[in-house]
Enzyme design. Structure first.
Site, mmCIF file in Angstrom:
data_model
loop_
_atom_site.group_PDB
_atom_site.id
_atom_site.type_symbol
_atom_site.label_atom_id
_atom_site.label_comp_id
_atom_site.label_asym_id
_atom_site.label_seq_id
_atom_site.Cartn_x
_atom_site.Cartn_y
_atom_site.Cartn_z
ATOM 1 N N ASN A 100 -44.482 -48.356 2.928
ATOM 2 C CA ASN A 100 -45.673 -48.730 3.919
ATOM 3 C C ASN A 100 -45.653 -47.597 5.033
ATOM 4 O O ASN A 100 -44.525 -46.937 5.332
ATOM 5 C CB ASN A 100 -45.335 -50.041 4.758
ATOM 6 C CG ASN A 100 -45.403 -51.187 3.560
ATOM 7 O OD1 ASN A 100 -46.147 -51.126 2.249
ATOM 8 N ND2 ASN A 100 -44.822 -52.221 3.942
ATOM 9 N N VAL A 101 -46.693 -47.397 5.698
ATOM 10 C CA VAL A 101 -46.830 -46.219 6.803
ATOM 11 C C VAL A 101 -47.129 -46.934 7.994
ATOM 12 O O VAL A 101 -47.298 -46.384 9.106
ATOM 13 C CB VAL A 101 -48.057 -45.287 6.343
ATOM 14 C CG1 VAL A 101 -47.751 -44.493 5.136
ATOM 15 C CG2 VAL A 101 -49.270 -46.155 6.223
ATOM 16 N N HIS A 117 -43.795 -42.547 2.150
ATOM 17 C CA HIS A 117 -45.327 -42.210 2.410
ATOM 18 C C HIS A 117 -45.595 -41.688 3.828
ATOM 19 O O HIS A 117 -46.695 -41.490 3.994
ATOM 20 C CB HIS A 117 -46.244 -43.208 1.683
ATOM 21 C CG HIS A 117 -45.991 -43.242 0.244
ATOM 22 N ND1 HIS A 117 -46.270 -44.676 -0.349
ATOM 23 C CD2 HIS A 117 -45.125 -42.704 -0.460
ATOM 24 C CE1 HIS A 117 -46.046 -44.411 -1.534
ATOM 25 N NE2 HIS A 117 -45.397 -43.361 -1.623
ATOM 26 N N CYS A 125 -50.759 -30.899 12.238
ATOM 27 C CA CYS A 125 -51.648 -30.009 12.045
ATOM 28 C C CYS A 125 -51.261 -29.218 10.735
ATOM 29 O O CYS A 125 -50.129 -28.687 10.589
ATOM 30 C CB CYS A 125 -51.534 -28.943 13.422
ATOM 31 S SG CYS A 125 -52.587 -27.716 12.840
ATOM 32 N N CYS A 179 -54.039 -24.701 17.849
ATOM 33 C CA CYS A 179 -54.404 -23.514 16.839
ATOM 34 C C CYS A 179 -55.838 -23.699 16.184
ATOM 35 O O CYS A 179 -56.250 -22.809 15.600
ATOM 36 C CB CYS A 179 -53.286 -23.350 15.774
ATOM 37 S SG CYS A 179 -53.344 -24.422 14.429
ATOM 38 N N GLY A 216 -42.027 -56.973 -2.048
ATOM 39 C CA GLY A 216 -43.372 -56.600 -1.833
ATOM 40 C C GLY A 216 -44.137 -55.488 -2.526
ATOM 41 O O GLY A 216 -45.043 -54.882 -1.873
ATOM 42 N N SER A 217 -43.343 -54.747 -3.351
ATOM 43 C CA SER A 217 -44.176 -53.811 -4.211
ATOM 44 C C SER A 217 -44.409 -54.061 -5.478
ATOM 45 O O SER A 217 -43.447 -54.351 -6.433
ATOM 46 C CB SER A 217 -43.207 -52.444 -3.950
ATOM 47 O OG SER A 217 -43.693 -51.307 -4.462
ATOM 48 N N ASN A 242 -41.967 -60.611 -5.239
ATOM 49 C CA ASN A 242 -43.360 -60.103 -5.305
ATOM 50 C C ASN A 242 -44.027 -60.997 -5.892
ATOM 51 O O ASN A 242 -43.773 -61.808 -7.040
ATOM 52 C CB ASN A 242 -43.412 -58.713 -6.328
ATOM 53 C CG ASN A 242 -44.613 -57.965 -5.864
ATOM 54 O OD1 ASN A 242 -44.765 -57.740 -4.876
ATOM 55 N ND2 ASN A 242 -45.617 -57.951 -6.829
HETATM 56 ZN ZN LIG Z 1 -52.267 -26.344 14.980
#
Ligand SMILES: [Zn+2]
Length: 268
Positions: A100-101, A117, A125, A179, A216-217, A242
């Site tokens: 999970n993220v 993940h 960037c 940048c 849970g996967s 699960n």
């Molecule tokens: Zn940058």
């Protein structure tokens, strides 16, 4: 009841490698991607190559994400996150790895987490490597696109959202302040590999562990399934909580077909 076998499994293996997936966060209001057969419920998420190649794909991605992020940011940990934080505090977890993220394990108090993940609350960037809090990028996205921020839509697990019939060409995507480079959420996209160093750290922890607990996967993607394969190859038992089919069902020593919150709340 199925709690006794899970309790016994946890008691018998003091150094657990825990791998969590989307099912761990559904009770926090972050929906799962897949249906009962492990197939995609919705349109496939944005892939890495089109994101890098097309301005229009990036416009569509960020427009959907500006809406989805609002729900992601409001999400709070649930009993499954809290139970795993308690297990860590009790010294029972060798390593917690999540697909999970959403950062909800850390929000619940877990300290040593490998975010396989990445994290949706960080933006990177691709030009200069600067890492920026998503909240700051969100403020800029909203400032440039006030109409989009007001749209309501279904949120998806990575902070994406389903927006149909919207003209994305009008969406103004900010570049890196430093940048002018291309900004990308610091998450592993579909079609992108998990960084080698991150996988190496998780695999080393797996080898130090004496059992694997999957929470849970469905293990449908290789990034998670390979830990089940490695555990099986090393003769380490695997338990999985699960509701539905997992890709590793034939490798499991124990399967608990319950909601993660129901199955783990006895630990709190
Ligand atoms: Zn940058």
């Amino acid at each position: 009841m199925t709690r006794a076998p899970l309790r016994e499994f946890i008691d018998r293996h003091p150094r657990l490698f825990v791998l969590t997936g989307a099912g761990c966060s559904t009770a926090s209001g972050i929906p799962d991607y897949r249906d009962d057969n492990g197939d995609w419920k919705r349109a496939r998420p944005v892939m890495l190559q089109p994101f890098l190649a097309d301005e229009s794909t990036r416009q569509r991605y960020w427009a959907r994400s500006v809406v989805g992020w609002q729900r992601m940011r409001a999400a709070r940990p649930n009993d499954a996150h809290r139970a795993l934080a308690v297990l860590e505090r009790d010294g029972r977890i060798e390593q917690l790895v999540t697909q999970n993220v959403d950062g909800l394990h850390q929000a619940a108090g877990s300290r040593d987490v490998i975010d396989l993940h990445g994290r949706v609350d960080v933006v990177v960037c691709l030009g200069c490597g600067a890492r920026v809090p998503r909240a700051r990028v969100q403020a800029e996205l909203v400032r440039r696109n006030p109409g989009f921020a007001a749209l309501e839509a279904l949120a998806a697990p990575d902070g994406d959202a389903d927006l149909e019939q919207v003209d994305f060409a009008a969406f103004d995507v900010p570049a890196c302040e430093r940048c002018g480079g291309l900004l990308k959420p610091d998450v592993v996209f579909f079609g992108e590999n998990v960084p080698k160093e991150r996988v190496g750290r998780a695999m080393a922890a797996l080898q130090r562990s004496d059992a694997v607990l999957v929470v849970g996967s469905s293990l449908m993607v290789l990034s998670g399934y390979r830990f089940a394969q490695a555990a099986a190859a090393a003769g380490k038992p695997i338990a999985a909580v699960n509701l539905r089919l997992t890709r590793a069902d034939d490798l499991l020593a124990l399967k608990i077909a319950e909601r993660c919150t129901d199955a783990l709340s006895f630990l709190i």
